[in-house]
Structure formats: structure tokens, C-alpha cells
Design a protein around this motif. Structure first.
Motif, PDB file in Angstrom:
ATOM      1  N   PHE A 132       0.809  -1.220   0.000  1.00 58.38           N
ATOM      2  CA  PHE A 132       0.000   0.000   0.000  1.00 58.38           C
ATOM      3  C   PHE A 132       0.841   1.269   0.000  1.00 58.38           C
ATOM      4  N   ILE A 133       2.154   1.166  -0.043  1.00 57.37           N
ATOM      5  CA  ILE A 133       3.012   2.357  -0.044  1.00 57.37           C
ATOM      6  C   ILE A 133       2.708   3.287  -1.219  1.00 57.37           C
ATOM      7  N   PRO A 134       2.525   2.789  -2.462  1.00 55.48           N
ATOM      8  CA  PRO A 134       2.210   3.719  -3.562  1.00 55.48           C
ATOM      9  C   PRO A 134       0.970   4.561  -3.320  1.00 55.48           C
ATOM     10  N   LEU A 135       0.069   4.077  -2.486  1.00 51.55           N
ATOM     11  CA  LEU A 135      -1.145   4.821  -2.192  1.00 51.55           C
ATOM     12  C   LEU A 135      -0.849   6.095  -1.407  1.00 51.55           C
ATOM     13  N   LEU A 136       0.285   6.128  -0.700  1.00 50.37           N
ATOM     14  CA  LEU A 136       0.654   7.284   0.108  1.00 50.37           C
ATOM     15  C   LEU A 136       1.326   8.376  -0.705  1.00 50.37           C
ATOM     16  N   LEU A 137       1.727   8.069  -1.935  1.00 50.99           N
ATOM     17  CA  LEU A 137       2.453   9.021  -2.762  1.00 50.99           C
ATOM     18  C   LEU A 137       1.492   9.748  -3.696  1.00 50.99           C
ATOM     19  N   SER A 138       1.835  10.971  -4.033  1.00 49.65           N
ATOM     20  CA  SER A 138       1.030  11.733  -4.978  1.00 49.65           C
ATOM     21  C   SER A 138       1.314  11.271  -6.399  1.00 49.65           C
ATOM     22  N   ALA A 139       0.414  11.622  -7.314  1.00 51.16           N
ATOM     23  CA  ALA A 139       0.601  11.248  -8.716  1.00 51.16           C
ATOM     24  C   ALA A 139       1.860  11.882  -9.283  1.00 51.16           C
ATOM     25  N   THR A 140       2.179  13.080  -8.836  1.00 53.25           N
ATOM     26  CA  THR A 140       3.391  13.761  -9.310  1.00 53.25           C
ATOM     27  C   THR A 140       4.640  13.023  -8.851  1.00 53.25           C
ATOM     28  N   ALA A 141       4.671  12.633  -7.584  1.00 50.31           N
ATOM     29  CA  ALA A 141       5.842  11.924  -7.059  1.00 50.31           C
ATOM     30  C   ALA A 141       6.020  10.579  -7.758  1.00 50.31           C
ATOM     31  N   SER A 174       2.951   2.724 -28.794  1.00 50.22           N
ATOM     32  CA  SER A 174       2.521   1.513 -28.094  1.00 50.22           C
ATOM     33  C   SER A 174       3.223   1.372 -26.746  1.00 50.22           C
ATOM     34  N   THR A 175       4.548   1.559 -26.731  1.00 49.61           N
ATOM     35  CA  THR A 175       5.282   1.425 -25.473  1.00 49.61           C
ATOM     36  C   THR A 175       4.978   2.576 -24.522  1.00 49.61           C
ATOM     37  N   ALA A 176       4.758   3.775 -25.056  1.00 45.04           N
ATOM     38  CA  ALA A 176       4.436   4.911 -24.196  1.00 45.04           C
ATOM     39  C   ALA A 176       3.081   4.710 -23.516  1.00 45.04           C
ATOM     40  N   ILE A 177       2.100   4.221 -24.265  1.00 47.75           N
ATOM     41  CA  ILE A 177       0.790   3.932 -23.670  1.00 47.75           C
ATOM     42  C   ILE A 177       0.915   2.806 -22.645  1.00 47.75           C
ATOM     43  N   GLY A 178       1.744   1.808 -22.953  1.00 49.61           N
ATOM     44  CA  GLY A 178       1.978   0.736 -21.980  1.00 49.61           C
ATOM     45  C   GLY A 178       2.573   1.250 -20.682  1.00 49.61           C
ATOM     46  N   VAL A 179       3.505   2.193 -20.780  1.00 50.91           N
ATOM     47  CA  VAL A 179       4.102   2.779 -19.577  1.00 50.91           C
ATOM     48  C   VAL A 179       3.056   3.533 -18.773  1.00 50.91           C
ATOM     49  N   LEU A 180       2.218   4.319 -19.444  1.00 55.47           N
ATOM     50  CA  LEU A 180       1.173   5.072 -18.742  1.00 55.47           C
ATOM     51  C   LEU A 180       0.202   4.131 -18.034  1.00 55.47           C
ATOM     52  N   ALA A 181      -0.189   3.053 -18.701  1.00 55.11           N
ATOM     53  CA  ALA A 181      -1.100   2.092 -18.085  1.00 55.11           C
ATOM     54  C   ALA A 181      -0.443   1.394 -16.898  1.00 55.11           C
ATOM     55  N   PHE A 182       0.842   1.054 -17.034  1.00 56.08           N
ATOM     56  CA  PHE A 182       1.551   0.376 -15.947  1.00 56.08           C
ATOM     57  C   PHE A 182       1.698   1.274 -14.726  1.00 56.08           C
ATOM     58  N   VAL A 183       2.087   2.522 -14.933  1.00 52.12           N
ATOM     59  CA  VAL A 183       2.282   3.436 -13.806  1.00 52.12           C
ATOM     60  C   VAL A 183       0.962   3.709 -13.091  1.00 52.12           C
ATOM     61  N   SER A 184      -0.110   3.891 -13.848  1.00 54.23           N
ATOM     62  CA  SER A 184      -1.415   4.103 -13.219  1.00 54.23           C
ATOM     63  C   SER A 184      -1.848   2.876 -12.420  1.00 54.23           C
ATOM     64  N   THR A 185      -1.593   1.696 -12.973  1.00 51.84           N
ATOM     65  CA  THR A 185      -1.932   0.464 -12.255  1.00 51.84           C
ATOM     66  C   THR A 185      -1.129   0.340 -10.975  1.00 51.84           C
ATOM     67  N   TRP A 186       0.163   0.643 -11.044  1.00 46.12           N
ATOM     68  CA  TRP A 186       1.034   0.535  -9.866  1.00 46.12           C
ATOM     69  C   TRP A 186       0.594   1.485  -8.766  1.00 46.12           C
ATOM     70  N   GLN A 187       0.080   2.653  -9.136  1.00 46.49           N
ATOM     71  CA  GLN A 187      -0.283   3.643  -8.133  1.00 46.49           C
ATOM     72  C   GLN A 187      -1.675   3.434  -7.556  1.00 46.49           C
ATOM     73  N   PHE A 188      -2.655   3.140  -8.405  1.00 43.67           N
ATOM     74  CA  PHE A 188      -4.045   3.182  -7.958  1.00 43.67           C
ATOM     75  C   PHE A 188      -4.633   1.822  -7.606  1.00 43.67           C
ATOM     76  N   THR A 189      -3.988   0.726  -7.975  1.00 44.75           N
ATOM     77  CA  THR A 189      -4.506  -0.584  -7.587  1.00 44.75           C
ATOM     78  C   THR A 189      -4.600  -0.746  -6.064  1.00 44.75           C
TER      79      THR A 189
END
Length: 319
Positions: A132-141, A174-189
Motif C-alpha cells: 500500500f506504499i504507492p497509495l501514500l504518494l502523490s501522482a506527481t511523485a 505503443s510502449t508509451a501507452i503501456g508505460v502510462l497504463a503500468f504506472v497508473s496500475t502501480w499507483q491506484f490498484t
């Protein structure tokens, strides 16, 4: 000689009267719903910082203003230009794509992790805290962190060319969209995991006990008891994912800045690009208003189709 004294039974009227509860004293206050005065501070705050700015944006969407001087009324000119703008049309498609990826990827992960975190496994609490650590960080961080980790010159791709090729994950769409999807998943899951964890713990244990008596295994209990009981929470989580996906901004701003070219220019970033880079605040306001309307309509459709608005029970999954 002794005399036995027996008392006569009370009259029917007296017996019935004795069973009645004493009348409540007028001084005893009854507990009910709080009055409107309790909600007044929140209502004033919401009006000043949500309703009023939204009305101002709606009015500005019909004007031409570069941030200096007086706004000029142009009617629907801003909306007409956006309808004919290929970048705007492409940004709508990219926004819907990233939103769909977020729902498809995060929903099953959140359910599985939430159900697991609701159990009583060994070291579960420690692992949950770490996750749950990513939940404590802001989207900018979070965006700054992954921008440094995925840097093609000094990050992980530079040391793992056998996996990432030239290492420039932001050089192709394709890879840029993959990165955006991965980072959002890592933060908000982790956030949605918390929702499912609370919902899974509220499922009555008697259902699982009855299933065990009937010989149902762990997998059948998950698909026939746990998942149906998580229906309300699933709808709530999906609505939050959809609204969050439509309004994503910081991640794109820091990681890709809409590039390469306009390949990751989603609607929220295009709004920023129009208003604060191109000084076209009328067009930017039109995009912002369109995002608000789209998020509202999609949320209402999800609620209506799922039948969430007809559920009256306070129990999870029971209509």
C-alpha cells in the motif's frame, strides 16, 4: 380457624393499562436526522469551489480569451473548432483507451489482492503495508519516480537492453501507452484493493460455512459467494476508475508530455496544452466541460445498467 384472604383479579381495563409504556416526557428529545445547518458548511464549500467554477468554465467555453483583456463572446465557435480538430478527436480515443486499460487491468488485480488481504494469512499485515506504499504518494511523485527509473540513458532500460531494446520506451506510441497504463496500475490498484478488502471482510462467514458443509472448495466459494457479494463495491470501484481515467493529467504531463508527437495527448492534457500553452482559454474550457459531462454520463450509465440505483439493502451484494 384461619381465614384465607384472596385478592380479586384486577379489572381488564387496569390490566391492559398496566402493560402500556409510560408516556414519554416532553423534555426527552428524540434522535432523528440532523438539520440542514449541519450540512451548510460543506454545501457552501462545495458551491464556492465546485459549482461556481464549473459555471464560470461553462460560460468561458463560449468566449474567446487569451488570459489578458476582456473575454469576447464567440458562441459555439470553440466547440465547432474542436469537433474539426484531429488532435482533439485522437485525444478522445486515447482517453477512452487508457480508461478501458485501467478498468480491465486494475479490477481483477484489486479483487484478488483485496480478497487475499481480507484473510488471516501469516505475514499478511506486513505485506499489505508494503504493497500500500504507492497509495501514500502523490501522482506527481509517482510519475517523477518512474520517469527516472525508465530513463533510456540512466534508468533500468539502459542496463537491460536485452529486454528493452534501445531503451527508449517513450519513443513509440505503443510502449508509451503501456508505460502510462503500468504506472497508473502501480499507483491506484492499492486504493481499489482497500475497497475490496473492506467489502470481503463484510461477507457473512455463515455463507462460507454452509458452502463447506455442502462440499464447495475454495475456488467455488470465491466465484459463487465472494464475487457476487462484491457486486456493489465493484460498481463503485469501476466508477472511480472511469472518472479517474477520464481526468488523468499529471502522469501524462511528467512522463510523456503528450508525445511522441501527439501520440499520448489525452483530452485532459490537450485541455492544458490549449489553455496554458496556447493561451486559448475558451477552447480549454470547452474541453474541460466536455470531460465533466462525459464522466457524469458514463457514471450514470454504469449505475443504471448495473441496477445499483435500485439496491436498497445495506448488506453487500444484496438488492
Amino acid at each position: 380457624m384461619t381465614t384465607k384472604i384472596t385478592s380479586a383479579p384486577p379489572a381488564a381495563g387496569l390490566r391492559k393499562e398496566s402493560r402500556r409504556r409510560p408516556a414519554a416526557s416532553p423534555s426527552v428529545s428524540t434522535v432523528g436526522r440532523p438539520g440542514f445547518a449541519w450540512a451548510l458548511p460543506a454545501a457552501v464549500f462545495f458551491t464556492l469551489f465546485a459549482i461556481v467554477p464549473l459555471i464560470m468554465v461553462a460560460v468561458l467555453s463560449f468566449m474567446s480569451w487569451n488570459g489578458i483583456g476582456e473575454p469576447q463572446w464567440v458562441g459555439t465557435d470553440n466547440w465547432s473548432r474542436l469537433m474539426d480538430d484531429p488532435v482533439m478527436l485522437n485525444s478522445i480515443w486515447l482517453t477512452l483507451l487508457l480508461t478501458a486499460l485501467g478498468v480491465v487491468i486494475q479490477t481483477p488485480l484489486s479483487i484478488l489482492l483485496g480478497v487475499w488481504a481480507a484473510g488471516y494469512q501469516r505475514n499478511r499485515a506486513v505485506l499489505s503495508v508494503i504493497y500500500f506504499i504507492p497509495l501514500l504518494l502523490s501522482a506527481t511523485a509517482v510519475s517523477v519516480l518512474w520517469r527516472a527509473l525508465l530513463d533510456p540513458n540512466f534508468g533500468i532500460p539502459a542496463d537491460a537492453s536485452w529486454l528493452f531494446g534501445d531503451g527508449n520506451l517513450f519513443g513509440e506510441q505503443s510502449t508509451a501507452i503501456g508505460v502510462l497504463a503500468f504506472v497508473s496500475t502501480w499507483q491506484f490498484t492499492p486504493f481499489h484493493t482497500l475497497i475490496y478488502q473492506g467489502a470481503a471482510r463484510s461477507v457473512p462467514q455463515v455463507l462460507y460455512q454452509a458452502a463447506e458443509i455442502d462440499g464447495a472448495g475454495r475456488y467455488r466459494q470465491f466465484f459463487h459467494i465472494t464475487l457476487p457479494q462484491l457486486r456493489n463495491s465493484m460498481i463503485t470501484s469501476m466508477i472511480l476508475m472511469i472518472v479517474g481515467g477520464l481526468t488523468t493529467f499529471e502522469t501524462v504531463l511528467i512522463l510523456t508530455q503528450g508525445g511522441p508527437g501527439t501520440d499520448t495527448t489525452i483530452s485532459a492534457y490537450y485541455m492544458y496544452d490549449k489553455a496554458f500553452k496556447g493561451f486559448d482559454f475558451g477552447a480549454g474550457s470547452a474541453i474541460a466541460l466536455a470531460l465533466v459531462v462525459a464522466a457524469t454520463i458514463i457514471s450514470l450509465v454504469v449505475v443504471k445498467v448495473s441496477g445499483y440505483d435500485k439496491m436498497r439493502s445495506s448488506m453487500e451484494g444484496v438488492s
